[in-house]
Structures are given as structure tokens and as C-alpha cells.
Design an enzyme around this catalytic site. Structure first.
Site, PDB file in Angstrom:
ATOM      1  N   GLY A   1      14.755 -10.796  -8.318  1.00  0.00           N
ATOM      2  CA  GLY A   1      15.185  -9.899  -9.393  1.00  0.00           C
ATOM      3  C   GLY A   1      15.500 -10.751 -10.609  1.00  0.00           C
ATOM      4  O   GLY A   1      14.967 -11.853 -10.746  1.00  0.00           O
TER       5      GLY A   1
ATOM      6  N   PHE B   1      13.024 -23.180 -19.545  1.00  0.00           N
ATOM      7  CA  PHE B   1      12.944 -23.076 -18.089  1.00  0.00           C
ATOM      8  C   PHE B   1      14.321 -23.034 -17.423  1.00  0.00           C
ATOM      9  O   PHE B   1      14.416 -23.150 -16.213  1.00  0.00           O
ATOM     10  CB  PHE B   1      12.135 -24.257 -17.525  1.00  0.00           C
ATOM     11  CG  PHE B   1      10.695 -24.258 -17.986  1.00  0.00           C
ATOM     12  CD1 PHE B   1       9.734 -23.524 -17.299  1.00  0.00           C
ATOM     13  CD2 PHE B   1      10.312 -24.970 -19.102  1.00  0.00           C
ATOM     14  CE1 PHE B   1       8.412 -23.505 -17.718  1.00  0.00           C
ATOM     15  CE2 PHE B   1       8.986 -24.965 -19.540  1.00  0.00           C
ATOM     16  CZ  PHE B   1       8.033 -24.226 -18.840  1.00  0.00           C
TER      17      PHE B   1
ATOM     18  N   CYS C   1      13.994 -12.505 -15.585  1.00  0.00           N
ATOM     19  CA  CYS C   1      12.704 -13.146 -15.886  1.00  0.00           C
ATOM     20  C   CYS C   1      11.580 -12.783 -14.934  1.00  0.00           C
ATOM     21  O   CYS C   1      10.552 -12.274 -15.369  1.00  0.00           O
ATOM     22  CB  CYS C   1      12.888 -14.662 -15.917  1.00  0.00           C
ATOM     23  SG  CYS C   1      13.927 -15.186 -17.289  1.00  0.00           S
TER      24      CYS C   1
HETATM   25  N1  NAD Z   1      17.790 -15.419 -19.155  1.00  0.00           N
HETATM   26  C1  NAD Z   1      17.130 -16.447 -18.642  1.00  0.00           C
HETATM   27  O1  NAD Z   1      17.500 -17.021 -17.615  1.00  0.00           O
HETATM   28  C2  NAD Z   1      15.885 -16.963 -19.318  1.00  0.00           C
HETATM   29  C3  NAD Z   1      15.347 -18.188 -18.915  1.00  0.00           C
HETATM   30  C4  NAD Z   1      14.199 -18.666 -19.558  1.00  0.00           C
HETATM   31  C5  NAD Z   1      13.615 -17.903 -20.565  1.00  0.00           C
HETATM   32  N2  NAD Z   1      14.141 -16.709 -20.921  1.00  0.00           N
HETATM   33  C6  NAD Z   1      13.513 -15.957 -22.020  1.00  0.00           C
HETATM   34  O2  NAD Z   1      14.290 -16.158 -23.182  1.00  0.00           O
HETATM   35  C7  NAD Z   1      14.273 -14.970 -23.995  1.00  0.00           C
HETATM   36  C8  NAD Z   1      15.693 -14.492 -24.261  1.00  0.00           C
HETATM   37  O3  NAD Z   1      16.260 -14.120 -23.020  1.00  0.00           O
HETATM   38  P1  NAD Z   1      17.820 -13.847 -22.852  1.00  0.00           P
HETATM   39  O4  NAD Z   1      18.065 -13.623 -21.421  1.00  0.00           O
HETATM   40  O5  NAD Z   1      18.580 -14.918 -23.574  1.00  0.00           O
HETATM   41  O6  NAD Z   1      17.945 -12.468 -23.682  1.00  0.00           O
HETATM   42  P2  NAD Z   1      19.279 -11.669 -24.100  1.00  0.00           P
HETATM   43  O7  NAD Z   1      18.898 -10.246 -24.067  1.00  0.00           O
HETATM   44  O8  NAD Z   1      20.431 -12.162 -23.293  1.00  0.00           O
HETATM   45  O9  NAD Z   1      19.552 -12.119 -25.606  1.00  0.00           O
HETATM   46  C9  NAD Z   1      18.735 -11.785 -26.681  1.00  0.00           C
HETATM   47  C10 NAD Z   1      19.610 -11.716 -27.932  1.00  0.00           C
HETATM   48  O10 NAD Z   1      18.757 -11.603 -29.081  1.00  0.00           O
HETATM   49  C11 NAD Z   1      19.420 -10.785 -30.033  1.00  0.00           C
HETATM   50  N3  NAD Z   1      18.436 -10.348 -31.029  1.00  0.00           N
HETATM   51  C12 NAD Z   1      17.373  -9.533 -30.875  1.00  0.00           C
HETATM   52  N4  NAD Z   1      16.684  -9.422 -32.036  1.00  0.00           N
HETATM   53  C13 NAD Z   1      17.330 -10.188 -32.942  1.00  0.00           C
HETATM   54  C14 NAD Z   1      17.111 -10.515 -34.318  1.00  0.00           C
HETATM   55  N5  NAD Z   1      16.053 -10.037 -34.993  1.00  0.00           N
HETATM   56  N6  NAD Z   1      17.983 -11.326 -34.933  1.00  0.00           N
HETATM   57  C15 NAD Z   1      19.042 -11.840 -34.270  1.00  0.00           C
HETATM   58  N7  NAD Z   1      19.295 -11.582 -32.963  1.00  0.00           N
HETATM   59  C16 NAD Z   1      18.446 -10.768 -32.320  1.00  0.00           C
HETATM   60  C17 NAD Z   1      20.036  -9.698 -29.186  1.00  0.00           C
HETATM   61  O11 NAD Z   1      21.079  -9.027 -29.867  1.00  0.00           O
HETATM   62  C18 NAD Z   1      20.534 -10.509 -27.984  1.00  0.00           C
HETATM   63  O12 NAD Z   1      21.861 -10.966 -28.176  1.00  0.00           O
HETATM   64  C19 NAD Z   1      13.392 -13.971 -23.234  1.00  0.00           C
HETATM   65  O13 NAD Z   1      12.080 -14.043 -23.714  1.00  0.00           O
HETATM   66  C20 NAD Z   1      13.466 -14.469 -21.807  1.00  0.00           C
HETATM   67  O14 NAD Z   1      12.328 -14.101 -21.067  1.00  0.00           O
HETATM   68  C21 NAD Z   1      15.272 -16.228 -20.338  1.00  0.00           C
END
Ligand code: NAD
Length: 443
Positions: free
Chosen positions: A260, A152, A263
Site C-alpha cells: 500500500g 527514492f 507510491c
Molecule cells: N511519499 C513518499 O514516500 C515518496 C517517495 C518518493 C517519491 N515520492 C513522490 O514525490 C511526490 C510528492 O509526494 P509526497 O508524498 O511528498 O506528496 P504530499 O501530498 O505529501 O505533498 C505534496 C505537497 O505539495 C503541495 N502543492 C501542490 N501543488 C502546489 C503548488 N503549485 N505550489 C506549492 N505547493 C503545492 C501540497 O499542498 C502538498 O503539501 C509524488 O510525486 C510522489 O510520488 C513520494
């Protein structure tokens, strides 16, 4: 304890670093070789306040490391976390689970002792069971349990959100997995953070329910702001008047150009699709998605109207392009709708953002990027504030006025007071507030 964190993006890197701060040995894995190289050199690939110190401290203490090799990362771990992206699937808005399922297969190939496989990514209900089935298929004899631990945290305050969350949600499929998760979160348990232990499906849905509720709350106040403009009311006073009611709460009642970020847009859409698929449509959220999409597009019209109805040949200075302050994340930022619409209407856009310009350059062609606020303003026909970075809150208004061709400001984040702006000689428009209002006694 020892964990592996798959994905070193906004969530994986922050969560990994924070767990290491709790004393856990964490290996962060990513497929992006450049990201891992930078992290190994001590560079932080994203802008997140405080993350550089946290990472450096825990790397130095030997509790945090980075690798491309999942096999190496999974040696002796109690749990492996999946924190990869779950973007909107092109065309239908469902969550794209290919990265999650890809990670599940790789985990399966490397399971050699009992491990809890935890989805931290935001995933639709049923994904945990699918991850379990994938692992079972690849490694029928592997010893593991599945858990869901949605995250979260908010970008911009991610570390304190992780360290002092309102709650932790854990969906576990066995007592053994629940126990591993409880031990991992023990430092938070000690500061009396509520820990909600539930089923896998409930944990998965809880994350979407939270994000869609917040998106609906933002959309509600945005529509109330529009109504305020029509009837001469002040949305900030309305927000305060309702927010003081404990049943409503003060947060997420700030009007703006539409939500925006990485998420809310994708999560609202994904939950709408899940609900439609199982025959239990969420009509409120369907409407929220529709209103928000239209709102982002309408914002350019406001700016054009403030410039006299025509921006052909004019220069619009844009302050802030990230979807919110304290991040360089451009995903689904309102600027991605607003800036191209201004350009299509004939304007030159000159923009400045304290952190997101390196990302924005790839997404907003044709923009002239300025090195600071005041060079963005120099000779522009008007200025619009799209992101409420702190450094935009106390501009030298005399200097702003002197630099602009006309003293026109469109403040889509309501960071200035209409009365002050009128006094400073600006033609000022904001959201949901009469242009020059007598100061409210509660302000
Ligand atoms: N960004 C936020 O504020 C936030 C907050 C809460 C939840 N989330 C959720 O968390 C998840 C990740 O979001 P994020 O913003 O960190 O994404 P992101 O795109 O910043 O990072 C994802 C990373 O995963 C890596 N990756 C993909 N497949 C891989 C694999 N098989 N092995 C190793 N690395 C791999 C990518 O290279 C990338 O660096 C999403 O589901 C998102 O909805 C995000």
C-alpha cells in the site's frame, strides 16, 4: 547554493530539510496556508522520525525557511524543485499531473535569472519535456534548463535514505544543469554515493522501474506465502533460502496483506497506463496490480475465518492502520480495504495506531479509536495486527489473553512466532507459515 522546494509534503519537506543540512539555503513553498503556518511555528505537519530536530536545527541556522510566496522563494536560486503530489487520476489510473503543470506555470511567471527546474515528483516519461514546453510558452525568453531527479526515500526512514541513498539519479538536459545538480549533491558524492547521470526520459522511467520492480517482488513473495500455506512450507525459510542468493537479495521478501502507501499502488498503475499508451504493455505489472488489489480485499476473509466464520456482533481489535510503521501516511493502506470489509460483515472495529489515528479518523468512519493497545483489546473477540509498529512486537501476551474474549490473533505482518503463540495458548494465524511449526534450525 540556494534552492526553492515547491511542495512541503513527505518528499519536499524531507528533501528541503536535508539539502539545508548539506549547507544549501532552502526555501520551502506550499499552497497550503495552514501547513506553512505550522512550519513557521516550528510544528511538523507529518510524522517522520528525526524530522523535527533536523528542521529546527536548520531553521535556527538560517538555512531553511517556509513561505506561501513562490516569487520570494525563487529569488537568486540555482534550482527550483517541483515536489508536489502526483496521485492517480480518478477513473483511468494515469498520474494526475495537474499539480506539476500548475507549479511549472507559476515557476515560469517568476523566472528572472538562469535556473534549473528540477522534477523531484514521480512523473511519467515525457513530463519533463512538457514542463519545459509550459515554461517556454509562458516565458519565451526565460533562461532555464530542465532536470529530473526522482526521489527514492522511504517514509519512516526518509532522512537516512536521503542522506545515505543507494544512488542518486539525475537526468539533465545540459552540462550547465548537470553541474548545478552535481554541486547540490556534492556532500553525497564525497561519501561515494553512486550518481547516475542520464537523460531526462531515462531518469523519469528509472523511478517507475524501481517501484514497480519492488512491488512485483512483494507480490511474488505474497503468492509464494499462499502456496506455502497450501503445502505446509514456511515462507520465511523460503525467503531466506532465496534471499541469500546475491542475484535475488534479501529485501522486500516479507509477506503481508499487500503493498500500500503513497507510491507503489499509484506508480504501478501509472506505469501500466504509460506502457499501454505507447503500445508496449507491461503484462507482469498489470498482473501485479490485479493480484495486489484482490489480496487486500481477501485479508478481511482471513480475519473472519479466524473468528469462526462470522463476525456479526463481534468486536475485532485492530492494531495499526498506517500502511507501514513509523509513518502517519494512510494513502492506499491495506487497512482501508480490510476495516470496511469487517464492518460490512457486521463487526465493530476497535483500533489503535501510534501515529496515524488523526489521519485515519477521516478515512475510516465508524471505527472506535482506542487510546492505547490494551484498551483496544479489552473485551474484543479477536485481535489482528495490520501494521508492524515496534510497540506491537513485544506485547504482554498474558495480559492480551486476559483482555480478549477468545485468544485469537491474526497476525498479517508475521511479527510473532507460531510456536511461541501456541505455547501461550493462542489460536494464531499468520501469513505463509504453518500454524504451529517446529522451530526451523535457521530461524
Ligand atoms: N511519499 C513518499 O514516500 C515518496 C517517495 C518518493 C517519491 N515520492 C513522490 O514525490 C511526490 C510528492 O509526494 P509526497 O508524498 O511528498 O506528496 P504530499 O501530498 O505529501 O505533498 C505534496 C505537497 O505539495 C503541495 N502543492 C501542490 N501543488 C502546489 C503548488 N503549485 N505550489 C506549492 N505547493 C503545492 C501540497 O499542498 C502538498 O503539501 C509524488 O510525486 C510522489 O510520488 C513520494
Amino acid at each position: 547554493m540556494r534552492i526553492a522546494m515547491i511542495g512541503t509534503g513527505y518528499v519536499g519537506l524531507v528533501s528541503g530539510a536535508c539539502f539545508s543540512e548539506f549547507g544549501v539555503h532552502v526555501t520551502c513553498v506550499d499552497k497550503d496556508a495552514e501547513k506553512i503556518e505550522r512550519l513557521k511555528r516550528g510544528e511538523i505537519p507529518i510524522y517522520e522520525p528525526g524530522l523535527d530536530d533536523l528542521v529546527a536545527r536548520n531553521v535556527a541556522a538560517g538555512r531553511l525557511s517556509f513561505t506561501l510566496d513562490l516569487k520570494e522563494a525563487m529569488q537568486g536560486v540555482d534550482a527550483v524543485f517541483i515536489a508536489v503530489g502526483t496521485p492517480s487520476r480518478r477513473g483511468d489510473g494515469h498520474a494526475d499531473l495537474s499539480y506539476v503543470y500548475g507549479a511549472a506555470e507559476e515557476i515560469a511567471q517568476n523566472l528572472d535569472h538562469y535556473t534549473v527546474v528540477v522534477t523531484k515528483s514521480t512523473v511519467p516519461v515525457g513530463t519533463g519535456r512538457e514542463v519545459e514546453a509550459i515554461i517556454r510558452k509562458v516565458a519565451p525568453n526565460a533562461e532555464f534548463d530542465i532536470a529530473s531527479n526522482p526521489e527514492f526515500l522511504r517514509e519512516g526512514s526518509a532522512i537516512s535514505d536521503f542522506m545515505r541513498p543507494d544512488r542518486v539519479v539525475i537526468g539533465a538536459t545540459s552540462d550547465r544543469a548537470g553541474e548545478v545538480m552535481r554541486r547540490l549533491y556534492r556532500p553525497l558524492y564525497l561519501i561515494e554515493t553512486p550518481i547516475v547521470i542520464t537523460s531526462l526520459e531515462t531518469a523519469e522511467l528509472t523511478k517507475y522501474a524501481a517501484n514497480t520492480f519492488l512491488a512485483a517482488k512483494i507480490t511474488f513473495i505474497n503468492e509464494i506465502a499462499d502456496l506455502c500455506e497450501k503445502v505446509g512450507a514456511n515462507v520465511h525459510d523460503v525467503a531466506r533460502g532465496i534471499g541469500l542468493d546475491g542475484r535475488i537479495g534479501k529485501k522486500f521478501l516479507h509477506p503481508g496483506p499487500g503493498y500500500g502507501g503513497s507510491c507503489f499502488p499509484k506508480d504501478t498503475l501509472a506505469l501500466v497506463r504509460t506502457a499501454q499508451q505507447v503500445g508496449s504493455p507491461l503484462r507482469i505489472i498489470e498482473t501485479v496490480v490485479d493480484i495486489n488489489d484482490k489480496r487486500k480485499k481477501q485479508m478481511a476473509q482471513r480475519i473472519i475465518a479466524a473468528c469462526g466464520g462470522d463476525v456479526t456482533g463481534k468486536t475485532v481489535a485492530v492494531l495499526g492502520v498506517a500502511f507501514k510503521p513509523n509513518t502517519d501516511d494512510m494513502r492506499d493502506s491495506p487497512s482501508l480495504d480490510i476495516v470496511p470489509a469487517l464492518q460490512a460483515a457486521g463487526a465493530t472495529v476497535r483500533a489503535y495506531d501510534p501515529a496515524a489515528m488523526h489521519e485515519a479518523e477521516k478515512l475510516l468512519p465508524g471505527v472506535v479509536w482506542a487510546k492505547d493497545v490494551y484498551s483496544a483489546l479489552d473485551g474484543a473477540d479477536c485481535v489482528t495486527i495490520l501494521t508492524e509498529w515496534n510497540e506491537f512486537r513485544a506485547l504482554d501476551l498474558r495480559r492480551v489473553k486476559a483482555l480478549l474474549k477468545a485468544p485469537v490473533m491474526v497476525d498479517l505482518r508475521n511479527i510473532y512466532n507460531p510456536d511461541d503463540m501456541a505455547q501461550a495458548g493462542f489460536v494464531y494465524s499468520s501469513i505463509g507459515r504453518p500454524a504451529a511449526l517446529t522451530k526451523s534450525p535457521t530461524a
